[in-house]
Design an enzyme around this catalytic site. Sequence first.
Site, PDB file in Angstrom:
ATOM      1  N   TYR A   1       0.747  -1.361   0.052  1.00 35.29           N
ATOM      2  CA  TYR A   1       0.001   0.060  -0.031  1.00 35.29           C
ATOM      3  C   TYR A   1       0.943   1.246   0.124  1.00 35.29           C
ATOM      4  O   TYR A   1       2.186   0.956   0.154  1.00 35.29           O
ATOM      5  CB  TYR A   1      -0.912  -0.005   1.225  1.00 35.29           C
TER       6      TYR A   1
ATOM      7  N   LYS B   1       6.373  -2.232   1.968  1.00 35.51           N
ATOM      8  CA  LYS B   1       5.324  -1.579   2.577  1.00 35.51           C
ATOM      9  C   LYS B   1       4.157  -2.401   2.338  1.00 35.51           C
ATOM     10  O   LYS B   1       3.274  -2.038   1.703  1.00 35.51           O
ATOM     11  CB  LYS B   1       5.228  -0.348   1.920  1.00 35.51           C
TER      12      LYS B   1
ATOM     13  N   GLU C   1      12.234   2.096  14.031  1.00 32.33           N
ATOM     14  CA  GLU C   1      11.410   3.255  13.683  1.00 32.33           C
ATOM     15  C   GLU C   1      10.217   3.266  14.562  1.00 32.33           C
ATOM     16  O   GLU C   1      10.156   2.276  15.706  1.00 32.33           O
ATOM     17  CB  GLU C   1      11.232   2.994  12.171  1.00 32.33           C
TER      18      GLU C   1
ATOM     19  N   LEU D   1      11.160   0.827   7.026  1.00 26.48           N
ATOM     20  CA  LEU D   1      10.433   1.604   5.808  1.00 26.48           C
ATOM     21  C   LEU D   1      11.363   2.591   5.190  1.00 26.48           C
ATOM     22  O   LEU D   1      11.757   3.554   6.068  1.00 26.48           O
ATOM     23  CB  LEU D   1       8.927   1.710   5.893  1.00 26.48           C
TER      24      LEU D   1
HETATM   25  N1  PMP Z   1       7.751   3.506   8.889  1.00 30.14           N
HETATM   26  C1  PMP Z   1       6.709   2.976   8.870  1.00 30.14           C
HETATM   27  C2  PMP Z   1       6.730   1.722   9.483  1.00 30.14           C
HETATM   28  C3  PMP Z   1       5.662   3.325   8.390  1.00 30.14           C
HETATM   29  O1  PMP Z   1       4.416   2.633   8.382  1.00 30.14           O
HETATM   30  C4  PMP Z   1       5.422   4.596   7.867  1.00 30.14           C
HETATM   31  C5  PMP Z   1       4.536   5.286   7.316  1.00 30.14           C
HETATM   32  N2  PMP Z   1       3.762   4.542   6.196  1.00 30.14           N
HETATM   33  C6  PMP Z   1       6.736   5.412   7.777  1.00 30.14           C
HETATM   34  C7  PMP Z   1       8.036   4.689   8.233  1.00 30.14           C
HETATM   35  C8  PMP Z   1       6.788   6.736   6.913  1.00 30.14           C
HETATM   36  O2  PMP Z   1       6.879   6.545   5.763  1.00 30.14           O
HETATM   37  P1  PMP Z   1       6.226   7.954   4.926  1.00 30.14           P
HETATM   38  O3  PMP Z   1       7.249   8.986   5.152  1.00 30.14           O
HETATM   39  O4  PMP Z   1       6.584   7.301   3.486  1.00 30.14           O
HETATM   40  O5  PMP Z   1       4.831   8.107   5.191  1.00 30.14           O
END
Ligand code: PMP
Length: 283
Positions: free
Chosen positions: A31, A146, A178, A203
């Site tokens: 996603y 993701k 994270e 991620l």
């Molecule tokens: N880490 C994880 C585990 C996440 O789910 C997200 C948000 N989807 C992020 C980091 C941040 O990613 P982004 O800045 O692309 O939203």
Amino acid sequence: RTVYVNGAYVPEEEATISVFDRGFLFADGVYEVTTVLSGKLIDFGPHMKRLARSLGELDMPSPASEEELLTIHRGLVTRNGLNEGLIYMQVTRGAADRDFMFPPKDTAPSLVLFTQAMVLRDKPAARTGIRIASVPDLRWARRDIKTVQLLYPSMAKMEAKSRGADDAWLVEDGIVTEGSSNNAHIVTADGTLITRDLSHSILHGITRAAVLKLAADDGVKVEERSFTLEEAKNASEAFVTSASTFVMPVVEIDGQPVGTGTPGPIARRLREIYLAEADRSAI
Ligand code: PMP
């Protein structure tokens, strides 16, 4: 609300997905969440590049070109009159007889998009900061993809909430990987921004990348390396980044105030310049 399912814009009550969909049975799906500010999409290109990478890593066919996906995103913004909020897009390997083996390559992927209207820019939490509880990182080892397997992050958030915090930071061998749905960052006493380096462990946040570039351009020293939970608790500032929270100050970790226990100047400035750049580059 109008949602998009496999080629059609339909009222949410009429949207259907097969019970055999592999997203439903195996969490065999990926996603993206793209933010909308003033009716425009933030960082759309980078989100679609990451989607393509997630699909590639799972050997999953793409349901549509980037251009077609842009048309659908905009189609939903218009149909739902979305001014501020999120667009959720999910791609799964489609419907097939239940089998651990992937279905034949010509199985049609499922594509679902919906919008969520939300106050994002002026969220009160951005002024007060958020409180974090540390939780062991028990996710699988390919967090760079993701996928829709979000059960553990969901459990981690519930655990954080039960401990009186707003969100969880996931910790592995004493090191912060994270946040449950965001990237974690700290600022040291000399003003250096420390954030975990990219690997399969986290991620590759689109907001993380944008903020690191803006910080460096703004004269902030940036170090991409692991940091421990102890280092975070003793940092001058901490914050998280994600598409929906932008830059969100962290004021407490496991009940201990971070720095002065109020949103730090670097986090506040980065939020401001991130939002200015987002407005400038939105499409
Ligand atoms: N880490 C994880 C585990 C996440 O789910 C997200 C948000 N989807 C992020 C980091 C941040 O990613 P982004 O800045 O692309 O939203």
